[in-house]
Design an enzyme around this catalytic site. Sequence first.
Site, PDB file in Angstrom:
ATOM      1  N   HIS A  78      -9.432 -62.345   1.056  1.00 10.14           N
ATOM      2  CA  HIS A  78      -9.597 -63.738   1.472  1.00 10.14           C
ATOM      3  C   HIS A  78      -9.850 -64.580   0.224  1.00 10.14           C
ATOM      4  CE1 HIS A  78     -10.375 -63.395   6.026  1.00 10.14           C
ATOM      5  NE2 HIS A  78      -9.769 -62.311   5.613  1.00 10.14           N
ATOM      6  N   TYR A 206     -16.898 -71.120   9.029  1.00 10.53           N
ATOM      7  CA  TYR A 206     -18.339 -71.321   9.181  1.00 10.53           C
ATOM      8  C   TYR A 206     -18.499 -72.736   9.733  1.00 10.53           C
ATOM      9  CZ  TYR A 206     -19.345 -67.200   6.274  1.00 10.53           C
ATOM     10  OH  TYR A 206     -19.442 -65.924   5.777  1.00 10.53           O
ATOM     11  N   PRO A 297     -27.532 -63.273   7.409  1.00 11.95           N
ATOM     12  CA  PRO A 297     -26.131 -62.884   7.217  1.00 11.95           C
ATOM     13  C   PRO A 297     -25.191 -64.033   6.836  1.00 11.95           C
ATOM     14  CG  PRO A 297     -26.680 -62.959   9.547  1.00 11.95           C
ATOM     15  CD  PRO A 297     -27.963 -63.196   8.816  1.00 11.95           C
ATOM     16  N   LYS A 301     -24.243 -61.429   2.043  1.00  4.52           N
ATOM     17  CA  LYS A 301     -24.695 -60.819   0.799  1.00  4.52           C
ATOM     18  C   LYS A 301     -25.341 -59.438   0.941  1.00  4.52           C
ATOM     19  CE  LYS A 301     -23.479 -63.499  -2.458  1.00  4.52           C
ATOM     20  NZ  LYS A 301     -22.100 -63.184  -2.055  1.00  4.52           N
ATOM     21  N   TYR A 389     -20.641 -67.110  -3.189  1.00  7.09           N
ATOM     22  CA  TYR A 389     -20.059 -66.332  -2.093  1.00  7.09           C
ATOM     23  C   TYR A 389     -19.258 -65.142  -2.620  1.00  7.09           C
ATOM     24  CZ  TYR A 389     -18.170 -65.564   2.626  1.00  7.09           C
ATOM     25  OH  TYR A 389     -17.853 -65.032   3.854  1.00  7.09           O
TER      26      TYR A 389
HETATM   27  C1  PHB Z   1     -18.599 -60.324   9.744  1.00  4.48           C
HETATM   28  O1  PHB Z   1     -17.363 -60.299   9.723  1.00  4.48           O
HETATM   29  O2  PHB Z   1     -19.259 -59.551  10.458  1.00  4.48           O
HETATM   30  C2  PHB Z   1     -19.328 -61.313   8.909  1.00  4.48           C
HETATM   31  C3  PHB Z   1     -18.626 -62.090   8.002  1.00  4.48           C
HETATM   32  C4  PHB Z   1     -19.296 -63.040   7.229  1.00  4.48           C
HETATM   33  C5  PHB Z   1     -20.659 -63.199   7.360  1.00  4.48           C
HETATM   34  C6  PHB Z   1     -21.372 -62.412   8.272  1.00  4.48           C
HETATM   35  C7  PHB Z   1     -20.709 -61.470   9.039  1.00  4.48           C
HETATM   36  O3  PHB Z   1     -21.303 -64.153   6.628  1.00  4.48           O
END
Ligand code: PHB
Length: 396
Positions: A78, A206, A297, A301, A389
């Site tokens: 990504h 997000y 989450p 990280k 990130y």
């Molecule tokens: C996930 O795909 O489970 C996932 C992706 C990004 C995050 C948290 C969980 O920030």
Amino acid sequence: MSQRKVLTTQVAIMGAGPAGLMLSHLLARAGIESVVLEIRSHQEIAETVRAGILEAGSVNMLVDGGVSDRVLRDGHRHDGIELRFNGESHRIDFQGLVGESVWLYPQTDVFLDLSARRKADGGDVRYAVTDATIHDIESKPKVWFTDADGVEYELRADFITGADGSRSHCRVQIPEAQRKWYFHEYPFAWFGILAEAPRSSEELIYANSEHGFALISQRTETVQRMYFQCDPGEDVRNWDEDRIWDAFRSRVNGNGFEVKEGPVIDKTVLKFRSFVHAPMRHGNLFLAGDAAHTVPPTGAKGLNLALNDVRVLFEGFDSFYSTGSTVLLDAYSGRALDRVWKAQQFSYWMTSMLHTAADADDFSRARQLGELHSVVSSRHGSAYLAEAYTGWPGAR
Ligand code: PHB
């Protein structure tokens, strides 16, 4: 008392999650012995749904470290994410801003790759052990445990690594006067689902909305992982599919975007907090991964930090066993914590910027939108997010 069978090794590793197994793998490659003990069964770990973003540095550890190149075949690169607020998406272009990418590759697959590699290399990894307790961490460390067949052992080691997760038994053996615990609680949790549906978007979304946060992530062509902000006391039984999809629609749909819906095959409430145990070493016990720190989450990280700890800790063990010098082992906690606190800051920031507190007043809500605008409208703001990130460069 029955006679314990005595085993000896150089490094006893508590916990066969990614941190423990990666450490054992790196040590084996350097000719250093280890025994890994895990209270869960292999199957239980393999069936736990975990998060999925790997920084490039973590991918390199798997690929260059000879664990597996499956991440390059089955994982997805990504080059950016979307921040969505006020009904509009804004792309954060990782490649354009900092020349980096991340890989979507679930932690469960990282575990499967590592456990398969250790098995193929004849590594000593014991699952489903019981009554594991650590002793004499300030002198000659020992671990008492009972294996899956009921045989009692005393494992003697030069060092113990506590990679035994967020409910670490190792961590609480460190005298209170010798450590500090830093906590931050958040008034929200995540409602996580797996759904049988096509991808809603090429990249992760997000989303901030007046109804709260949502994250649109992915797993495969046909199964998707998504989360929405909920109350920490929420009960999954109160959420049928209609109510779940309503929650997503109100947070992410609009201006031509619609989340792709399908049967929900898993639902869980994930509580989170920020936590740091410092220092990450006491005597001959070293803590790594979630045993020493947890992050919310939102910054993706957790696993990356655990792998960074292990990279730094391995350098310490390697230097000690090849030269007798303790300089790098002594530097472990400081070096690891340097990145841990950057990740704490980033995860806290992403969480507070994207979630909506139930008691948020008009000022807080408008200020939050100002913050989001200042990130997406500024190259410097976006680059801070992109750099954090994808993982800060220049590992020390
Ligand atoms: C996930 O795909 O489970 C996932 C992706 C990004 C995050 C948290 C969980 O920030």
